[in-house]
Enzyme design. Sequence first.
Site, PDB file in Angstrom:
ATOM      1  N   ASN A   9       0.874  -1.179   0.000  1.00  0.00           N
ATOM      2  CA  ASN A   9       0.000   0.000   0.000  1.00  0.00           C
ATOM      3  C   ASN A   9       0.907   1.223   0.000  1.00  0.00           C
ATOM      4  O   ASN A   9       1.490   1.564   1.015  1.00  0.00           O
ATOM      5  CB  ASN A   9      -0.895  -0.027   1.254  1.00  0.00           C
ATOM      6  CG  ASN A   9      -1.708   1.245   1.402  1.00  0.00           C
ATOM      7  OD1 ASN A   9      -1.740   2.085   0.493  1.00  0.00           O
ATOM      8  ND2 ASN A   9      -2.360   1.399   2.543  1.00  0.00           N
ATOM      9  N   TRP A  10       0.997   1.843  -1.147  1.00  0.00           N
ATOM     10  CA  TRP A  10       1.935   2.969  -1.283  1.00  0.00           C
ATOM     11  C   TRP A  10       1.427   4.221  -0.567  1.00  0.00           C
ATOM     12  O   TRP A  10       2.173   5.182  -0.406  1.00  0.00           O
ATOM     13  CB  TRP A  10       2.166   3.289  -2.761  1.00  0.00           C
ATOM     14  CG  TRP A  10       2.948   2.259  -3.517  1.00  0.00           C
ATOM     15  CD1 TRP A  10       3.377   1.036  -3.065  1.00  0.00           C
ATOM     16  CD2 TRP A  10       3.410   2.360  -4.873  1.00  0.00           C
ATOM     17  NE1 TRP A  10       4.067   0.373  -4.048  1.00  0.00           N
ATOM     18  CE2 TRP A  10       4.101   1.172  -5.175  1.00  0.00           C
ATOM     19  CE3 TRP A  10       3.301   3.337  -5.860  1.00  0.00           C
ATOM     20  CZ2 TRP A  10       4.687   0.937  -6.427  1.00  0.00           C
ATOM     21  CZ3 TRP A  10       3.865   3.107  -7.109  1.00  0.00           C
ATOM     22  CH2 TRP A  10       4.559   1.916  -7.373  1.00  0.00           C
ATOM     23  N   LYS A  11       0.163   4.237  -0.201  1.00  0.00           N
ATOM     24  CA  LYS A  11      -0.453   5.426   0.407  1.00  0.00           C
ATOM     25  C   LYS A  11      -0.201   6.643  -0.504  1.00  0.00           C
ATOM     26  O   LYS A  11      -0.119   6.483  -1.728  1.00  0.00           O
ATOM     27  CB  LYS A  11       0.060   5.625   1.836  1.00  0.00           C
ATOM     28  CG  LYS A  11      -0.128   4.350   2.685  1.00  0.00           C
ATOM     29  CD  LYS A  11       0.044   4.544   4.146  1.00  0.00           C
ATOM     30  CE  LYS A  11      -0.161   3.214   4.862  1.00  0.00           C
ATOM     31  NZ  LYS A  11      -0.099   3.331   6.316  1.00  0.00           N
ATOM     32  N   HIS A  93      -9.498   1.319   4.945  1.00  0.00           N
ATOM     33  CA  HIS A  93      -8.224   1.502   5.650  1.00  0.00           C
ATOM     34  C   HIS A  93      -8.461   2.442   6.836  1.00  0.00           C
ATOM     35  O   HIS A  93      -9.256   3.379   6.744  1.00  0.00           O
ATOM     36  CB  HIS A  93      -7.171   2.074   4.699  1.00  0.00           C
ATOM     37  CG  HIS A  93      -5.798   2.019   5.283  1.00  0.00           C
ATOM     38  ND1 HIS A  93      -5.363   2.929   6.228  1.00  0.00           N
ATOM     39  CD2 HIS A  93      -4.777   1.140   5.113  1.00  0.00           C
ATOM     40  CE1 HIS A  93      -4.127   2.604   6.589  1.00  0.00           C
ATOM     41  NE2 HIS A  93      -3.752   1.530   5.937  1.00  0.00           N
ATOM     42  N   GLU A 164      -5.441  -4.745  10.579  1.00  0.00           N
ATOM     43  CA  GLU A 164      -4.410  -3.736  10.784  1.00  0.00           C
ATOM     44  C   GLU A 164      -4.679  -2.995  12.086  1.00  0.00           C
ATOM     45  O   GLU A 164      -5.490  -2.041  12.101  1.00  0.00           O
ATOM     46  CB  GLU A 164      -4.410  -2.729   9.626  1.00  0.00           C
ATOM     47  CG  GLU A 164      -4.068  -3.330   8.284  1.00  0.00           C
ATOM     48  CD  GLU A 164      -3.449  -2.295   7.346  1.00  0.00           C
ATOM     49  OE1 GLU A 164      -2.436  -2.615   6.734  1.00  0.00           O
ATOM     50  OE2 GLU A 164      -3.970  -1.166   7.249  1.00  0.00           O
ATOM     51  N   GLY A 170       2.595   2.405  10.869  1.00  0.00           N
ATOM     52  CA  GLY A 170       3.551   3.496  10.704  1.00  0.00           C
ATOM     53  C   GLY A 170       4.257   3.885  11.992  1.00  0.00           C
ATOM     54  O   GLY A 170       4.928   4.920  12.056  1.00  0.00           O
ATOM     55  N   GLY A 229       2.930  -1.071   4.329  1.00  0.00           N
ATOM     56  CA  GLY A 229       2.987   0.356   4.056  1.00  0.00           C
ATOM     57  C   GLY A 229       4.404   0.807   3.758  1.00  0.00           C
ATOM     58  O   GLY A 229       4.922   0.639   2.648  1.00  0.00           O
ATOM     59  N   GLY A 230       5.059   1.364   4.756  1.00  0.00           N
ATOM     60  CA  GLY A 230       6.382   1.958   4.568  1.00  0.00           C
ATOM     61  C   GLY A 230       7.384   1.062   3.863  1.00  0.00           C
ATOM     62  O   GLY A 230       8.124   1.517   2.973  1.00  0.00           O
TER      63      GLY A 230
HETATM   64  P1  13P Z   1       3.094   0.422   7.762  1.00  0.00           P
HETATM   65  O1  13P Z   1       3.598  -0.874   7.174  1.00  0.00           O
HETATM   66  O2  13P Z   1       3.832   1.620   7.293  1.00  0.00           O
HETATM   67  O3  13P Z   1       2.949   0.337   9.255  1.00  0.00           O
HETATM   68  O4  13P Z   1       1.591   0.615   7.204  1.00  0.00           O
HETATM   69  C1  13P Z   1       0.706  -0.439   7.279  1.00  0.00           C
HETATM   70  C2  13P Z   1      -0.509  -0.093   6.496  1.00  0.00           C
HETATM   71  O5  13P Z   1      -1.247   0.796   6.858  1.00  0.00           O
HETATM   72  C3  13P Z   1      -0.760  -0.820   5.252  1.00  0.00           C
HETATM   73  O6  13P Z   1      -2.035  -0.580   4.758  1.00  0.00           O
END
Ligand code: 13P
Length: 246
Positions: A9-11, A93, A164, A170, A229-230
């Site tokens: 998930n690149w956000k 999300h 999640e 994050g 995410g990250g």
């Molecule tokens: P992180 O891996 O950065 O904690 O984010 C998780 C996330 O929200 C994936 O959708």
Amino acid sequence: MRKKLVVGNWKMHGNRASNALLLSGLKEAGPWTADVAVCVPFPYITETALALTGTQIAYGSQDCSAHEQGAYTGEVSSAMLADIGCRYAIVGHSERRAYHQESDQLVADKAKAALAHGITPIVCVGETLAEREAGQTEHVVKRQLAAVIHTLTHCIGEIVLAYEPVWAIGTGLTATPEQAQAVHAVLRQQLRAATQKADAMRILYGGSVKADNAALLFAQADIDGGLIGGAALKAADFSAICRAAG
Ligand code: 13P
């Protein structure tokens, strides 16, 4: 045996140059045994699709509208996403629930809209730190999933579920494999009551998954991959997580 799925998930990160670099790095790093996908910002989906042609990496969006079409300025419909080849759409999300006031019902309606166009919704559930500390984790995730079960009825077996915990996103705080497995088991049980497909469904874990903690998380009985995410923003890190799911 469920095949593992790892989704990046690149956000709201990246630009055309950095995306090209990331995607070419991933193409070089693959293939993997697990299924792999990236969910990228809307403006970059088409270019991502082109870059991933002929690879095993699927792609999708990070949201979709609950509406079919019409005067909904700024919304993107599932029909449009299907039109450009998206396989997945993340819905619900925690960042959308928190910053865009998305209710359990709206999330369920988005999942329904995605499925109606052949897109697999990746439905996110998870508790905040306050809810966990108040002993409400089970109650919260079951309430979030119940809305989706109620809305999708017999189609519930077609979704991917993602647990999640909000406090792990994050933050560098990861649920321990045991904490995550405990919630995944609760969710699996709830799905079993709703569909005969429950044991074939994939439940992903998300929240500070990194190359060095992925394997232990993915070894748990009810954890079928990750929503990353990250660590999905660097080809080497994401690829190592995909390998850990193999
Ligand atoms: P992180 O891996 O950065 O904690 O984010 C998780 C996330 O929200 C994936 O959708």
